[in-house]
Design a protein around this motif. Structure first.
Motif, mmCIF file in Angstrom:
data_model
loop_
_atom_site.group_PDB
_atom_site.id
_atom_site.type_symbol
_atom_site.label_atom_id
_atom_site.label_comp_id
_atom_site.label_asym_id
_atom_site.label_seq_id
_atom_site.Cartn_x
_atom_site.Cartn_y
_atom_site.Cartn_z
ATOM 1 N N PHE A 254 0.652 -1.473 -0.109
ATOM 2 C CA PHE A 254 0.125 0.164 0.008
ATOM 3 C C PHE A 254 0.520 1.401 0.217
ATOM 4 O O PHE A 254 0.556 1.905 -0.824
ATOM 5 C CB PHE A 254 -1.368 0.126 0.976
ATOM 6 N N ILE A 255 1.806 1.092 1.058
ATOM 7 C CA ILE A 255 2.538 2.453 1.196
ATOM 8 C C ILE A 255 3.590 2.741 -0.388
ATOM 9 O O ILE A 255 3.288 3.803 -0.617
ATOM 10 C CB ILE A 255 3.200 2.599 2.039
ATOM 11 N N LEU B 238 2.893 1.649 -3.348
ATOM 12 C CA LEU B 238 2.201 2.024 -4.677
ATOM 13 C C LEU B 238 1.861 3.456 -4.392
ATOM 14 O O LEU B 238 1.856 4.237 -5.683
ATOM 15 C CB LEU B 238 0.591 1.105 -4.364
ATOM 16 N N PHE B 239 1.743 4.429 -3.736
ATOM 17 C CA PHE B 239 1.521 5.922 -3.298
ATOM 18 C C PHE B 239 3.058 6.311 -3.593
ATOM 19 O O PHE B 239 3.089 7.457 -4.000
ATOM 20 C CB PHE B 239 0.928 6.034 -2.713
ATOM 21 N N MET B 240 4.074 5.627 -2.423
ATOM 22 C CA MET B 240 4.562 6.649 -2.898
ATOM 23 C C MET B 240 5.738 6.774 -3.586
ATOM 24 O O MET B 240 7.401 7.652 -3.224
ATOM 25 C CB MET B 240 5.302 6.408 -1.020
ATOM 26 N N ILE C 247 7.203 9.402 5.990
ATOM 27 C CA ILE C 247 5.937 8.792 6.138
ATOM 28 C C ILE C 247 6.271 7.505 6.827
ATOM 29 O O ILE C 247 5.427 7.281 7.534
ATOM 30 C CB ILE C 247 5.587 8.022 5.135
#
Lengths: 289, 367
Positions: free
Chosen positions: B122-123, B125-127, B140
């Motif tokens: 999850f982290i 994919l966005f970061m 983060i």
């Protein structure tokens, strides 16, 4: 949730937004103008709160003296740290992170071992509580909001209207050019870092009455301040203002619905998504390339 | 003899690894149960340090909240074990849907690997997009570690809050109290996992993928020009590293016999950074040696000083802070990094001397 409760949450959320703004400003300035992530920032908050306790609560001097002392001490400490440590690591991300992290560990453990584990309470300097209908607001929070906006404006003035500010901006844009104009950029770096740390100390002193003063105070601010910087970006201080309001309002309202930890988790998830959409922060200043 | 020459040119640290594993293999034969137990914990931490080294040392992604992945793996086992033995603080009759996997021992094992992997996914994919500064990843993850600790304290219904969970079943799969391996037996289980993780890392960093990862560390934009997609590689290594951290957490909980919020928070996240930084990042050996040295000395010193001062743990953290500062200043590449640099410079000198010798032989004594 009743409308009056929602209003109460929104008002206290707005008040906390200004607290968050104040506690993040120093971090944003150091990151924005020096490209250094200062992990010691929140421990400087903690130190500022302790200074406030000893000067205002224990010694009984006026609150404003406590604020100024906190700023001055942190400013000097920041200057010292920059000269001794940070100045060796510009441009090396891992090293600056590790070095500032080490400083934060030293500050925290130092506070614990020197000052003990006991909680210390700082009284509100102004005690009145305002009430409109069912909405309450401590007057001290208004003072903090005023201080916070004041510090933001002063910082903007300093950066955009004074000679020092011009030097800081010049050093950020083009270092070697600035140096060849005869400006001592090393001095500018020291000044910028010290100012950022000074703001952290000042913010710590301001938040001291709002929270219990203990060595873990820094850690409790860590998540919010860093989320704020990530979301607000560093290209504009107004981005920090906007993200402070967004973060604290959402935390406040969601806390009212469930609890503060869930609120923080949801906000962190939102921040992660927002960063993906707007990687340069909420308000992107137009940069000349 | 070309093969022998290849062995002689093996980097110094691989010999250290070999010696380390021989040492660990023989350790239970000449040490008492207490130290075998301590060393099992340290070995679980070594797997954790290896996982961070893959991410930070090889790929240049400095996760400042790696403990979240370690602790989430550990908590899965903790909750599964508490459920299997119906610990007295459990107030629910049925596992909720998001913990349903924990009802079977194998499911708990999988969950301890999958949950950290999913968090990392999850982290990541966005970061991991080209536009986000690398340092934001550190911030983060640090924020995540801060929140995770509050979260497990807050969710006391499932995590027993502040007091943490006691796990008495020391087997790989079973969560029942009755089935229990001895300290010695479980030591070898952990050692096998450590060896497996080490070999996996060693293999990975020498494959093409591993080279791309190191390319990301050195110059991400150049790699993009060459047609690689750094984001996909970063995502892959973060998820893999997360699952390895989860494995370490799972083993650690079994060894330790308990888990609480300090295993998921900033405290442990700091520790693992210091281990890897002190040992030296980007060569696997540093992570192993750093963990061994620091954890071993903490335990040893603790037994010496705990009689003198109750605050030993706090002084030790102060020492770690100073050590970190010292390392960053004096040997930023860490202990093993210094050794490798030394070997490199000697090899370079020898090679130079050999070339000079050849030139002299060809042209006579005076050119």
């Amino acid at each position: 949730m009743s409308p009056s409760m929602l209003l109460q949450l929104l008002v206290s959320g707005l008040a906390s937004s200004f607290v968050l703004l104040l506690t993040s400003l120093g971090l944003v300035i150091i990151l924005g103008y020096m490209k250094v992530v200062n992990l010691a920032h929140t421990e400087m908050l903690m130190s500022g709160a302790f200074i406030c306790y000893y000067v205002y609560q224990a010694a009984g001097l006026p609150f404003i003296v406590a604020l100024l002392t906190a700023f001055a001490v942190s400013f000097l400490f920041g200057a010292l740290v920059e000269r001794l440590i940070i100045c060796h690591f510009y441009g090396k991300m891992s090293e600056t992170l590790l070095a500032t992290y080490a400083i934060s560990i030293l500050l925290k453990q130092g506070a614990l071992l020197l000052l003990g584990k006991n909680y210390k309470k700082v009284d509100y300097p102004v005690k009145a509580v305002f009430q409109w209908g069912s909405v309450y607001l401590e007057s001290y929070k208004l003072v903090v909001a005023g201080l916070s906006v004041g510090v933001l404006l002063l910082t903007l003035l300093l950066i955009y209207k004074t000679k020092t500010g011009r030097m800081i901006r010049a050093a950020m844009q083009n270092r070697s050019m600035t140096e060849s104009l005869g400006i001592n950029t090393k001095k500018v770096d020291t000044l910028t870092f010290a100012y950022g740390m000074g703001l952290a100390g000042l913010a710590g002193a301001v938040i001291a009455p709002l929270s219990t003063v203990t060595y873990t105070l820094g850690e409790s601010w860590l998540t919010n301040t860093f989320m704020n910087v990530v979301m607000g970006g560093v290209s504009s201080l107004f981005g920090t203002l906007a993200s402070s309001v967004l973060i604290q309002e959402s935390v406040s309202v969601i806390s009212g619905l469930s609890n503060s930890v869930t609120a923080q988790i949801i906000v962190l998830l939102v921040v992660i998504v927002v960063v993906r959409l707007k990687p340069d922060g909420l308000f992107t200043a137009k940069e000349r390339r | 003899m070309p093969r022998l020459k290849k062995v002689r040119q093996l980097p110094l640290n691989r010999w250290i690894d070999l010696a380390l594993f021989l040492f660990l293999l023989s350790f239970p034969t000449w040490q008492n149960t207490y130290w075998v137990y301590i060393m099992s914990g340290i070995m679980a931490y070594m797997i954790f340090a290896l996982s961070l080294d893959l991410l930070w040392g090889y790929t240049g992604l400095m996760s400042m909240g790696h403990s979240v992945l370690f602790g989430s793996g550990g908590y899965m086992i903790g909750i599964a074990s508490a459920w299997a033995n119906q610990a007295d603080w459990i107030k629910f009759d049925q596992l909720p849907w998001f913990l349903a996997l924990l009802s079977s021992p194998l499911g708990a094992f999988l969950a301890a690997l999958l949950l950290p992997g999913l968090i990392a996914l999850f982290i990541g994919l966005f970061m991991f997009s080209g536009k986000i500064r690398g340092v934001f990843f550190s911030l983060i993850t640090l924020a995540l570690a801060g929140i995770a600790e509050l979260f497990v304290i807050n969710q006391s219904r499932y995590t027993h809050g502040d007091s943490g969970i006691t796990v008495t079943s020391r087997t790989l799969f079973s969560n029942a109290d009755s089935q229990r391996l001895t300290d010695q037996q479980f030591y070898f289980v952990v050692l096998a996992f450590l060896l497996g993780s080490y070999l996996l890392c060693l293999w990975l960093v020498n494959t093409r993928t591993g080279k791309v990862l190191q390319g990301i560390r050195e110059n991400e934009s150049r790699l993009t020009y060459l047609g690689y997609k750094p984001a996909a590689f970063k995502l892959f290594i973060f998820v893999l590293s997360g699952m390895m951290a989860g494995l370490a957490g799972m083993l650690f909980v079994r060894v330790q016999g308990s888990i609480n919020h300090s295993s998921i928070g900033i405290n442990l996240a700091t520790l693992v950074l210091v281990w890897v930084a002190v040992g030296g990042r980007g060569n696997l050996t540093g992570a192993l040696i750093g963990t061994l040295l620091l954890q071993f000395s903490e335990t040893k010193l603790n037994s010496v000083f705990s009689g003198i001062s109750a605050d030993f743990a706090q002084y030790w953290k102060l020492v770690l802070g100073l050590l970190l500062l010292l390392i960053v200043f004096v040997i930023p590449r860490g202990l093993i990094g210094v050794l490798l640099d030394y070997q490199q410079s000697r090899q370079d000198r020898d090679r130079k001397a050999a070339i000079m010798q050849k030139e002299v032989n060809r042209h006579g004594a005076n050119p």
